[in-house]
Design a protein around this motif. Structure first.
Motif, PDB file in Angstrom:
ATOM      1  N   PRO A 221     -14.226  42.612  -5.600  1.00  0.00           N
ATOM      2  CA  PRO A 221     -14.987  43.175  -4.543  1.00  0.00           C
ATOM      3  C   PRO A 221     -16.307  43.085  -4.661  1.00  0.00           C
ATOM      4  N   GLU A 222     -16.888  43.418  -3.563  1.00  0.00           N
ATOM      5  CA  GLU A 222     -18.410  43.320  -3.790  1.00  0.00           C
ATOM      6  C   GLU A 222     -18.829  44.308  -4.523  1.00  0.00           C
ATOM      7  N   ASP A 223     -20.125  44.108  -5.130  1.00  0.00           N
ATOM      8  CA  ASP A 223     -20.697  45.316  -5.862  1.00  0.00           C
ATOM      9  C   ASP A 223     -21.429  46.083  -4.941  1.00  0.00           C
ATOM     10  N   ASP A 224     -21.554  45.609  -3.633  1.00  0.00           N
ATOM     11  CA  ASP A 224     -22.227  46.590  -2.733  1.00  0.00           C
ATOM     12  C   ASP A 224     -21.149  47.584  -2.235  1.00  0.00           C
ATOM     13  N   PRO A 225     -21.487  48.944  -2.630  1.00  0.00           N
ATOM     14  CA  PRO A 225     -20.239  49.769  -2.505  1.00  0.00           C
ATOM     15  C   PRO A 225     -20.236  50.049  -0.676  1.00  0.00           C
ATOM     16  N   ILE A 226     -21.392  49.938  -0.096  1.00  0.00           N
ATOM     17  CA  ILE A 226     -21.189  50.222   1.318  1.00  0.00           C
ATOM     18  C   ILE A 226     -20.565  49.096   1.977  1.00  0.00           C
ATOM     19  N   ALA A 227     -20.442  47.914   1.710  1.00  0.00           N
ATOM     20  CA  ALA A 227     -19.951  46.781   2.081  1.00  0.00           C
ATOM     21  C   ALA A 227     -18.544  47.135   1.810  1.00  0.00           C
ATOM     22  N   ARG A 228     -18.121  47.444   0.765  1.00  0.00           N
ATOM     23  CA  ARG A 228     -16.771  47.628   0.260  1.00  0.00           C
ATOM     24  C   ARG A 228     -16.219  48.593   1.067  1.00  0.00           C
ATOM     25  N   GLY A 229     -16.899  50.024   1.225  1.00  0.00           N
ATOM     26  CA  GLY A 229     -16.288  51.001   1.979  1.00  0.00           C
ATOM     27  C   GLY A 229     -15.882  50.509   3.345  1.00  0.00           C
ATOM     28  N   ARG A 230     -17.141  49.907   4.138  1.00  0.00           N
ATOM     29  CA  ARG A 230     -16.890  49.321   5.289  1.00  0.00           C
ATOM     30  C   ARG A 230     -15.671  48.530   5.345  1.00  0.00           C
ATOM     31  N   ALA A 231     -15.529  47.730   4.622  1.00  0.00           N
ATOM     32  CA  ALA A 231     -14.464  46.735   4.713  1.00  0.00           C
ATOM     33  C   ALA A 231     -12.976  47.687   4.382  1.00  0.00           C
ATOM     34  N   GLU A 232     -13.247  48.420   3.557  1.00  0.00           N
ATOM     35  CA  GLU A 232     -11.990  49.479   3.538  1.00  0.00           C
ATOM     36  C   GLU A 232     -11.674  50.345   4.837  1.00  0.00           C
TER      37      GLU A 232
END
Lengths: 96, 706
Positions: free
Chosen positions: B12-23
Motif C-alpha cells: 500500500p502507499e506510504d501515504d497514510p492519508i491516502a491509505r486511510g481514504r482508500a480503506e
C-alpha cells in the motif's frame, strides 16, 4: 433435642427474636438447627429508629447463643403435647 | 513498512492519508458485524468463543512470533481502519459479511488494490464514478459530522458496543469480578465436603423419631397427617435427608413431609424465585451486556436459568438423599455409644452427640422434706385451693408426694400411649413373642400408674384420700382423665367408688362452688370445669352402663358418706345426682316387674331419702349472682336440670313440695326473662332452663302469671 424439635414445628411462623444485646427482630422463621441457630427472613426490627443500620437487611442468620427470647404465637403451640414431650425428655435424661 | 501483514502481495502507499481514504471508501461492515456477533456470544455465561468467531486479536493471532517482532505493528493503519469502519456502518450493510477474517481482509486488500490502482500517484483527490469521492477535508468533515449527528438507536448501540475501549473495559471488569469470586475456590475436594456432611447429618439422625424428635413428629401427625402415620415415619427419613448441608431444617426440606406434591412444587418454585431474586451469582444473571437485551429476552434467559437451576437443585437433592441413605444404613449397623473407652486406657471419654448433649450444671438438692416453705397459704395457692391440707404434720411433704405420684401416673400414661401406637405395627398372631412382650409391657405400665392412685381402697385412714389429693391438682385431673382410657371396667368402678365415697373432700366440692369472688372464683371455676370435662364423663359413662344394683350401691354410698344438703350446692354433685336419678328412672322402666324387684324398691327408698334431706334447702342449689352482674344463660342450667330429674321420679305429693319450694325461684327467673334490660337471647335461654323443670312437672313457663 426438645427445643430443636419444637422450633422445627415453628418454621414458617412469624416470630420475634430478642437478642442478648436488646435487639429485637421480627420475622418469619426460615430454619433452625441443632444449636438453635435461627435464620429469619423478611425481617423487621422492632425498634427501628435505634438501629438504622438494619434498614436494608431482609434476612439474617442469628447464632443460637446470643438469643435471649423467642416470642411465638400461642396458637402454633400444642401445650399438652409439649408437656408430654418435656416429660419424656426429662425421663430420658434422668435414666443413666 | 513495505510489507503488508497478510500475504504482502501489494504494497500500500506510504501515504497514510491516502491509505486511510482508500480503506474508508472500500470498507465493509463485515468486521463490524463480526464484532457484534462476537460480543453477543462472548458474554454467554463466560464461555470461550469458538475460534472462528473470535476476531479480537486477529491482527496478531495467527502470526508467528517472528512475524510480529520483526515487523513493526502498524498501529496507525489499524486505528484508521477501525475508525473508518466505525464511521460508515450504514453504507455497506447489505454486503454479506464473510466469516473468515482472512477472506475479509483479502477482500479489503483486494478493494484496496482496486482503489489504489486508479489513484496511484494521485494526491488527495480522485474521481470514481461509482463512488463518492471527496477531498481530505471533506472526508474529515464527514467523519466528524457523522460522529456528531444523532444516530438511530440501533446505530448508537452499535456504536457504543463497537467501541473497542468499552468492550475491553467491560470484559476486564467482568473477568475481575469472576476472579474475585473464584479466587479461593476448590479449597476442599468433593470428598472432603461429603465427609463433613456425613458427620453433621449423622449427629442429627434419629432412628426412632418418636423418641428423639417427639414433639415435632407428634405435632405433624396431629396437625397435617394426610396419608397416615406410617408414611409420615417414612418421610421423616427423607426429611432428614433433605436437610441442607449444615444440618439445618428448612422450609424446602419440610415440603416432602407434607406429602402433597402440588404443595412441594409451589414451595420449590417459590424457593427458586427467591433465589433468583436474591442470590445474584456473578456473571450468571444480570451481566452488563445482557442488560442491553430487550426485556423479553432477559425474561426468557432467566426462565431458562431457573429451569436449569431447578433441575440442578433436584439432582443435587437426590444426590444428598442417597448420601443420607448410605449414612443411615451405616449408622444402623453400628450403634453409637455415648461413652468411648479405649483399650488399656483408664476411664471413659464421653462423645457429645445429639443424644448425649453437654449437660448443664445440675445442683443436687437433698430429697425429703427438709425444706419447709411455711404455711400452705391462702386459697389462691397454685395447685388447687386448699390442697395443702394433707397430712397436718407436714403439708409440704404431702404435696410433694402427691406431685410425685402424679408424675408417676404420667409416666405410665405416656408409656401406655406409646405402646398403643406401637400396637398397630405388631403382627396379628396372638402368641407371637413380640405380641406377648407388648402385652406384658402394657400391663406393667398400667399397674404402675394404677398403683399410684391408690383407688382400690375407697376408705382410708388418711385424710384426704390420696386419690382426692391427686385430683386436687389440675394436672392430676388431666392425668386421670387420660389414664381411664386404658383401665379395665373393674378399675373404673373402683375409681368411681372412691370418688363418690370421698366426694365431699374433693377440692371442687370443698366450700361449694359459689363462695368465691374475683380471681379465686375464676380458678375454682376452671378447676371445676376440668373436673367435669375430664374425670366425670368416664365415671358417668360407666354409670350409664351399670346395672341398677350398682347404681343403687353407689347412690347409697354417696348419701351415706357425704352431707348431701351441703354438697349439693356444688356443680359436680348436682351433675352426679342428676345422672344417677336419670339412670334409675330409665332402669326402672326397663324392669319387667317394676313393683316387685328389690332394686327398684331400694331405688325408691334412696330417692325418698334424698328428697327428704333436700327438703327445705332447694333454693340453695342455685348459684348466687352478685348484684349488678348480667345474668349468663348457663349459670343455673345444671340446677334446673337436677330439679327436672328430681321431679321426673317424684310422686305427686313430692311434686307439690317441689313446686312449693321452687316457686319463688321460678317466678324470679320468669320475671327476669321479661325484663327489658336483658338481651333477647339471654332471656330465651333462661326460659329454656326454667322450662326444663316445669315440663317435667307438666307445666310450662307461659302458664306462669306474674
Amino acid at each position: 433435642m426438645l427445643f430443636y424439635s419444637f422450633f422445627k414445628t415453628q418454621v414458617g411462623q412469624q416470630v420475634t427474636v430478642e437478642l442478648k444485646n436488646d435487639l429485637a427482630i421480627q420475622g418469619v422463621l426460615e430454619s433452625v438447627d441443632q444449636f438453635l441457630n435461627i435464620k429469619l427472613k423478611e425481617i423487621k426490627v422492632v425498634d427501628s429508629e435505634r438501629y438504622p443500620h438494619m434498614m436494608a437487611v431482609k434476612n439474617c442468620f442469628i447464632r443460637g447463643s446470643v438469643v435471649r427470647y423467642v416470642q411465638l404465637s400461642p396458637q402454633s403451640v400444642d401445650t399438652a403435647l409439649l408437656q408430654d414431650a418435656a416429660r419424656r425428655e426429662a425421663q430420658s435424661t434422668q435414666q443413666p | 513498512m513495505s510489507g503488508s501483514f497478510f500475504g504482502g502481495t501489494n504494497a500500500p502507499e506510504d501515504d497514510p492519508i491516502a491509505r486511510g481514504r482508500a480503506e474508508y471508501l472500500a470498507s465493509t461492515v463485515t468486521d463490524l458485524d463480526n464484532r457484534l456477533e462476537s460480543l453477543a456470544l462472548e458474554d454467554n455465561l463466560g464461555e470461550q468463543l469458538p475460534e472462528d468467531q473470535d476476531t479480537f486479536n486477529t491482527e496478531t493471532f495467527d502470526a508467528d512470533v517472528g512475524e510480529i517482532t520483526n515487523r513493526e505493528f502498524d498501529f496507525f493503519q489499524s486505528t484508521l481502519t477501525n475508525q473508518a469502519k466505525l464511521a460508515s456502518p450504514q453504507q455497506h450493510q447489505n454486503q454479506p459479511p464473510p466469516q473468515d477474517t482472512m477472506q475479509m481482509l483479502q477482500s479489503m486488500g483486494v478493494s484496496i488494490n482496486h482503489s489504489v490502482g486508479p489513484e496511484a500517484g494521485a494526491g488527495s483527490e480522485g474521481v470514481d464514478e461509482h463512488r463518492r469521492i471527496t477531498t481530505l477535508a471533506e472526508l474529515e468533515a464527514k467523519i466528524i459530522s457523522q460522529r456528531s449527528t444523532p444516530m438511530s438507536g440501533v446505530a448508537q448501540t452499535v456504536h457504543r458496543m463497537a467501541d473497542p475501549e468499552t468492550i475491553a473495559r467491560r470484559r476486564e471488569q467482568r473477568l475481575e469480578r469472576e476472579a474475585a469470586l473464584t479466587r479461593y475456590n476448590n479449597m476442599m475436594s468433593q470428598r472432603d465436603k461429603e465427609y463433613i456432611v456425613r458427620i453433621q447429618i449423622s449427629q442429627l439422625l434419629t432412628d426412632d423419631p418418636a423418641a428423639d424428635d417427639f414433639y415435632c413428629h407428634m405435632y405433624q401427625l396431629s396437625r397435617g397427617a394426610i396419608f397416615g402415620a406410617m408414611q409420615q415415619q417414612q418421610q421423616q427419613q427423607q426429611q432428614v435427608g433433605l436437610t441442607s448441608r449444615s444440618g439445618e431444617m428448612t422450609e424446602a426440606g419440610r415440603s416432602p413431609s407434607v406429602s402433597n406434591d402440588s404443595r412441594r412444587g409451589t414451595l420449590a418454585g417459590v424457593e427458586l424465585q427467591n433465589s433468583t431474586g436474591q442470590e445474584r451469582r456473578a456473571g450468571k444473571v444480570g451481566s452488563p451486556v445482557s442488560k442491553q437485551q430487550t426485556g423479553g429476552e432477559r425474561l426468557q434467559q432467566q426462565q431458562h436459568l431457573a429451569r436449569a437451576r431447578r433441575s440442578n437443585t433436584q439432582s443435587s437433592m437426590a444426590r444428598m438423599q442417597q448420601q443420607v441413605q448410605r449414612i443411615v444404613n451405616e449408622a444402623r449397623r453400628r450403634p453409637k455409644v455415648a461413652h468411648v473407652a479405649a483399650e488399656g486406657a483408664l476411664g471413659k471419654i464421653s462423645v457429645t452427640s445429639a443424644r448425649n448433649p453437654k449437660q448443664a450444671i445440675q445442683v443436687q438438692r437433698s430429697h425429703g422434706g427438709s425444706v419447709s416453705q411455711g404455711s400452705p397459704g391462702p386459697l389462691t395457692e397454685a395447685g388447687g385451693a386448699l390442697v395443702g391440707l394433707g397430712d397436718a404434720r407436714n403439708p409440704t411433704a404431702e404435696r410433694r408426694k402427691t406431685l410425685r405420684a402424679i408424675e408417676e401416673v404420667y409416666t405410665g400414661v405416656l408409656q401406655l400411649e406409646q405402646l398403643v401406637r406401637e400396637q398397630a405395627r405388631l403382627p396379628n398372631v396372638a402368641d407371637h413373642p413380640s405380641v406377648q412382650g407388648w402385652v406384658a409391657a402394657y400391663g406393667a405400665a398400667k399397674e404402675r400408674a394404677w398403683a399410684e392412685l391408690e383407688a382400690t381402697q375407697p376408705i382410708l385412714n388418711v385424710y384426704p384420700h390420696p386419690l382426692v389429693r391427686v385430683l386436687a391438682f389440675a394436672k392430676g385431673k388431666r392425668a386421670v382423665g387420660r389414664l381411664v382410657h386404658h383401665l379395665s371396667m373393674d378399675q373404673v368402678l373402683a375409681l368411681t367408688t372412691t370418688i363418690i365415697a370421698n366426694f365431699e373432700s374433693l377440692d371442687v366440692c370443698r366450700v361449694g362452688s359459689f363462695g368465691y369472688t374475683g380471681a379465686a372464683e375464676a380458678q375454682q371455676r376452671e378447676e371445676t370445669d376440668l373436673f367435669l370435662h375430664l374425670v366425670m364423663p368416664t365415671a358417668l359413662g360407666f354409670l350409664a352402663e351399670a346395672s341398677l344394683q350398682i347404681v343403687n350401691g353407689l347412690f347409697a354410698l354417696f348419701m351415706e358418706r357425704n352431707n348431701v344438703a351441703w354438697v349439693v350446692r356444688t356443680r359436680p354433685a348436682l351433675v352426679f345426682l342428676m345422672v344417677v336419678l336419670g339412670r334409675t328412672a330409665a332402669l326402672k322402666q326397663q324392669q319387667p316387674q317394676p313393683q316387685q324387684s328389690q332394686e327398684v324398691y331400694q331405688a325408691a327408698e334412696l330417692y325418698n331419702h334424698l328428697f327428704n334431706s333436700l327438703r327445705g334447702s332447694l333454693a340453695a342449689i342455685f348459684p348466687q349472682r352478685p348484684l349488678g352482674h348480667m345474668p349468663s344463660p348457663t349459670e343455673d342450667m345444671h340446677a334446673w336440670q337436677f330439679l327436672a330429674a328430681l321431679a321426673a321420679s317424684a310422686s305427686a305429693e313430692q311434686q307439690h313440695a317441689l313446686v312449693a319450694e321452687a316457686r319463688e325461684k321460678v317466678l324470679e327467673k320468669v320475671q327476669l326473662a321479661k325484663d327489658p334490660r336483658v338481651p333477647a337471647e339471654v332471656s330465651a335461654a333462661i326460659l329454656v332452663n326454667v322450662n326444663m323443670f316445669l315440663n317435667a312437672l307438666g307445666l310450662d313457663a307461659s302458664q306462669v302469671t306474674t
